[in-house]
Every structure is written in C-alpha cells, then in structure tokens.
Design an enzyme around this catalytic site. Structure first.
Site, PDB file in Angstrom:
ATOM      1  N   PRO A 143      24.127 -19.327  14.515  1.00  0.00           N
ATOM      2  CA  PRO A 143      22.793 -19.171  15.098  1.00  0.00           C
ATOM      3  C   PRO A 143      21.998 -20.485  15.050  1.00  0.00           C
ATOM      4  O   PRO A 143      20.993 -20.620  15.730  1.00  0.00           O
ATOM      5  CB  PRO A 143      22.134 -18.092  14.227  1.00  0.00           C
ATOM      6  CG  PRO A 143      22.988 -17.967  13.014  1.00  0.00           C
ATOM      7  CD  PRO A 143      24.349 -18.471  13.352  1.00  0.00           C
TER       8      PRO A 143
ATOM      9  N   GLU B 219      26.751 -17.188   4.840  1.00  0.00           N
ATOM     10  CA  GLU B 219      25.693 -18.113   5.278  1.00  0.00           C
ATOM     11  C   GLU B 219      26.255 -19.303   6.042  1.00  0.00           C
ATOM     12  O   GLU B 219      25.540 -20.251   6.324  1.00  0.00           O
ATOM     13  CB  GLU B 219      24.871 -18.591   4.074  1.00  0.00           C
ATOM     14  CG  GLU B 219      24.262 -17.446   3.252  1.00  0.00           C
ATOM     15  CD  GLU B 219      23.474 -16.465   4.101  1.00  0.00           C
ATOM     16  OE1 GLU B 219      22.526 -16.899   4.771  1.00  0.00           O
ATOM     17  OE2 GLU B 219      23.821 -15.273   4.092  1.00  0.00           O
TER      18      GLU B 219
ATOM     19  N   ARG C 100      36.929 -16.235  32.586  1.00  0.00           N
ATOM     20  CA  ARG C 100      36.762 -15.754  33.960  1.00  0.00           C
ATOM     21  C   ARG C 100      36.607 -16.896  34.950  1.00  0.00           C
ATOM     22  O   ARG C 100      36.715 -16.694  36.154  1.00  0.00           O
ATOM     23  CB  ARG C 100      35.588 -14.769  34.062  1.00  0.00           C
ATOM     24  CG  ARG C 100      34.244 -15.367  33.762  1.00  0.00           C
ATOM     25  CD  ARG C 100      33.151 -14.316  33.761  1.00  0.00           C
ATOM     26  NE  ARG C 100      32.800 -13.828  35.089  1.00  0.00           N
ATOM     27  CZ  ARG C 100      32.084 -14.502  35.983  1.00  0.00           C
ATOM     28  NH1 ARG C 100      31.651 -15.717  35.692  1.00  0.00           N
ATOM     29  NH2 ARG C 100      31.810 -13.983  37.169  1.00  0.00           N
TER      30      ARG C 100
ATOM     31  N   ASP D  88      27.631 -16.042  41.002  1.00  0.00           N
ATOM     32  CA  ASP D  88      27.014 -15.556  39.776  1.00  0.00           C
ATOM     33  C   ASP D  88      25.567 -15.951  39.644  1.00  0.00           C
ATOM     34  O   ASP D  88      25.166 -17.007  40.083  1.00  0.00           O
ATOM     35  CB  ASP D  88      27.684 -16.190  38.556  1.00  0.00           C
ATOM     36  CG  ASP D  88      29.019 -15.580  38.290  1.00  0.00           C
ATOM     37  OD1 ASP D  88      29.214 -14.447  38.722  1.00  0.00           O
ATOM     38  OD2 ASP D  88      29.839 -16.263  37.662  1.00  0.00           O
TER      39      ASP D  88
HETATM   40 CL1  6GU Z   1      27.216 -18.081  17.513  1.00  0.00          CL
HETATM   41  N1  6GU Z   1      26.785 -16.700  15.307  1.00  0.00           N
HETATM   42  C1  6GU Z   1      26.055 -15.892  14.539  1.00  0.00           C
HETATM   43  N2  6GU Z   1      26.522 -15.525  13.348  1.00  0.00           N
HETATM   44  N3  6GU Z   1      24.887 -15.408  14.925  1.00  0.00           N
HETATM   45  C2  6GU Z   1      24.459 -15.777  16.121  1.00  0.00           C
HETATM   46  C3  6GU Z   1      25.162 -16.624  16.958  1.00  0.00           C
HETATM   47  C4  6GU Z   1      26.341 -17.073  16.516  1.00  0.00           C
HETATM   48  N4  6GU Z   1      24.468 -16.820  18.083  1.00  0.00           N
HETATM   49  C5  6GU Z   1      23.365 -16.124  17.939  1.00  0.00           C
HETATM   50  N5  6GU Z   1      23.350 -15.492  16.764  1.00  0.00           N
END
Ligand code: 6GU
Length: 240
Positions: A86, A113, A155, A170
């Site tokens: 994230p 983590e 895809r 798209d």
């Molecule tokens: Cl790539 N990994 C995790 N654990 N949470 C996320 C993410 C990735 N992208 C958004 N939230």
C-alpha cells in the site's frame, strides 16, 4: 511471458489458472509459476517473520529467506521485480501496458507489516524493482493485488483477448471512462435503448459515445480530465 509469484499462501493464487488466464496458460501465451516462500526457510518452524526494529505492532518478513528465494527464482536472468505494497506508487493502465512488454515479471508478496526494506534495496542493485499499490486502501497481503495486476497485464498480451479491439476501446486507453453499453431487447422494464444507437449512422454513434464518455468522466473522475494531453479534446468536446 513468464510470471513468478513468491508467497506464503500459494493456494491463494489458484484463481490465476481459471477462466481467461487459464486459457492463456493452456495455450502457452503465459507461464505462471507460484512458489512457496517457506521452501527457503531453514528452521523447523519455517518462520518467515520477526518483530520490527524500533518497536511497534506487527511483524516484518525476514531478509535472509526473501534473499534466497529471489536469488533462486531470478537465477541467471534480470526480470522486473514487482513488490505489492500500500506504500507503493499507484498501478495504472500505463504501467500495465509497459509490464505487458516484459519477458519476465517476478512478484514478491509481503504479509504482516511488509518485507525488510534491504531485500528491495539489494534486488534493485541487479534488476528493475517497482513497489506498487493498487489503490488507496489496505489489504491483508499482496496476493490479491498480484491477481489484479496479472489480470490487467495478461489481457494485453497478444492473442489473450479474442478481440484485440476490446483492449483498445477500454476505459483509460484514451484517458476517458467508457460510456454505457446496451444490447437487446430494445425496451426493458420501461427503459429504451437510446435511438441513436439503432440509427445506423456510425459517425453520429461515435460522436454520441464520445459525448457520454466525457460526461461520465466529468461526473465520476474529473481528475482524469485534468490530466488529458494537450489537444485531446476537440472544439465539440470542450463545448460540453
Ligand atoms: Cl499492493 N498490497 C497491500 N497489502 N495492500 C494494498 C495494496 C497492495 N494496494 C493497496 N492496498
């Protein structure tokens, strides 16, 4: 294209072999190899994580195990390494198109983590590395994010989609959201299909579709309109 995924939950990636991607694998367009990170552990408990230096909640994935795993999976080659997190840069259609031109991608799925940062820093000395997020929310681990990215990339590979025109039309390929679609019947629960789509006037239909795409983008994703390249909108578009 060859895709390797290293994870502590290999069974979680099983859906990659279903449906459209399964067919691409069967047809030899895509080679997907899922590896269990615990295969590179040495202790009886197969421990992959430890407490963080500096304190705080959660656990951090140990560098030695990840180092050995990536050495082994990348041996003799220079794939692009993608680490879902994230805290990564946002994954976009532009990145999906760029990944689709690579011969090999390796995804390293973190849980807890995250992975000890030195694993990423060490890998970056030998190969291109991207830490990537699929959106502004937090998942439990990288596995689902990998499925999202692999589907978006696969895809776009030649031969994967029955009709390559679908990828060209798209949402995002022209920087706009796609407008609404309709099929038979002509009237359903009192809603009629817009007359113009049945007019046979293809120039007018193209114009209408573009108008709807712009309206929808304005309502739902005004940020995308800000980012359109200079000259992307014509005089008619700007009048909307
Ligand atoms: Cl790539 N990994 C995790 N654990 N949470 C996320 C993410 C990735 N992208 C958004 N939230």
């Amino acid at each position: 294209m060859r895709i390797d995924v290293v994870t502590i939950f290999p069974e979680y990636l099983a859906p990659l072999r279903a449906a459209l991607l399964g067919k691409a694998i069967d047809r030899g367009l895509l080679d997907v190899r899922v590896h269990d990170l615990r295969d590179w552990t040495h202790d009886v408990h197969k421990a992959v994580d430890d407490s963080p230096y500096g304190g705080g909640p959660g656990m951090v994935m140990k560098p030695q195990i990840w180092g050995d795993a990536l050495d082994s999976v990348c041996a003799g080659d220079t794939p692009r390494l993608v680490v879902p997190t994230p805290a990564g840069k946002p994954f976009t259609q532009v990145m999906a198109r760029s990944y689709a031109t690579e011969s090999r991608l390796v995804f390293a799925c973190g849980r807890y983590e995250g992975i000890d940062q030195r694993v990423i820093d060490d890998a970056a000395r030998r190969m291109p590395v991207d830490e990537v997020s699929i959106g502004d929310y937090v998942l439990v681990g990288g596995e689902v994010a990998v499925m999202v990215m692999v589907e978006a990339v696969a895809r776009l590979l030649p031969g994967v989609l029955g009709n390559p025109a679908s990828a060209e039309q798209d949402s995002f390929s022209d920087g706009l959201l796609e407008g609404p679609s309709y099929t038979r019947p002509e009237v359903w629960r009192e809603f009629a299909v817009p007359d113009i789509l049945r007019s046979g006037n293809h120039a007018a239909i193209d114009r209408w579709r573009r108008d709807k795409a712009i309206e929808r983008t304005f309502e739902r994703r005004p940020d995308l309109l800000e980012r359109l390249p200079e000259g992307a909108l014509d005089k008619h578009d700007r009048a909307l």
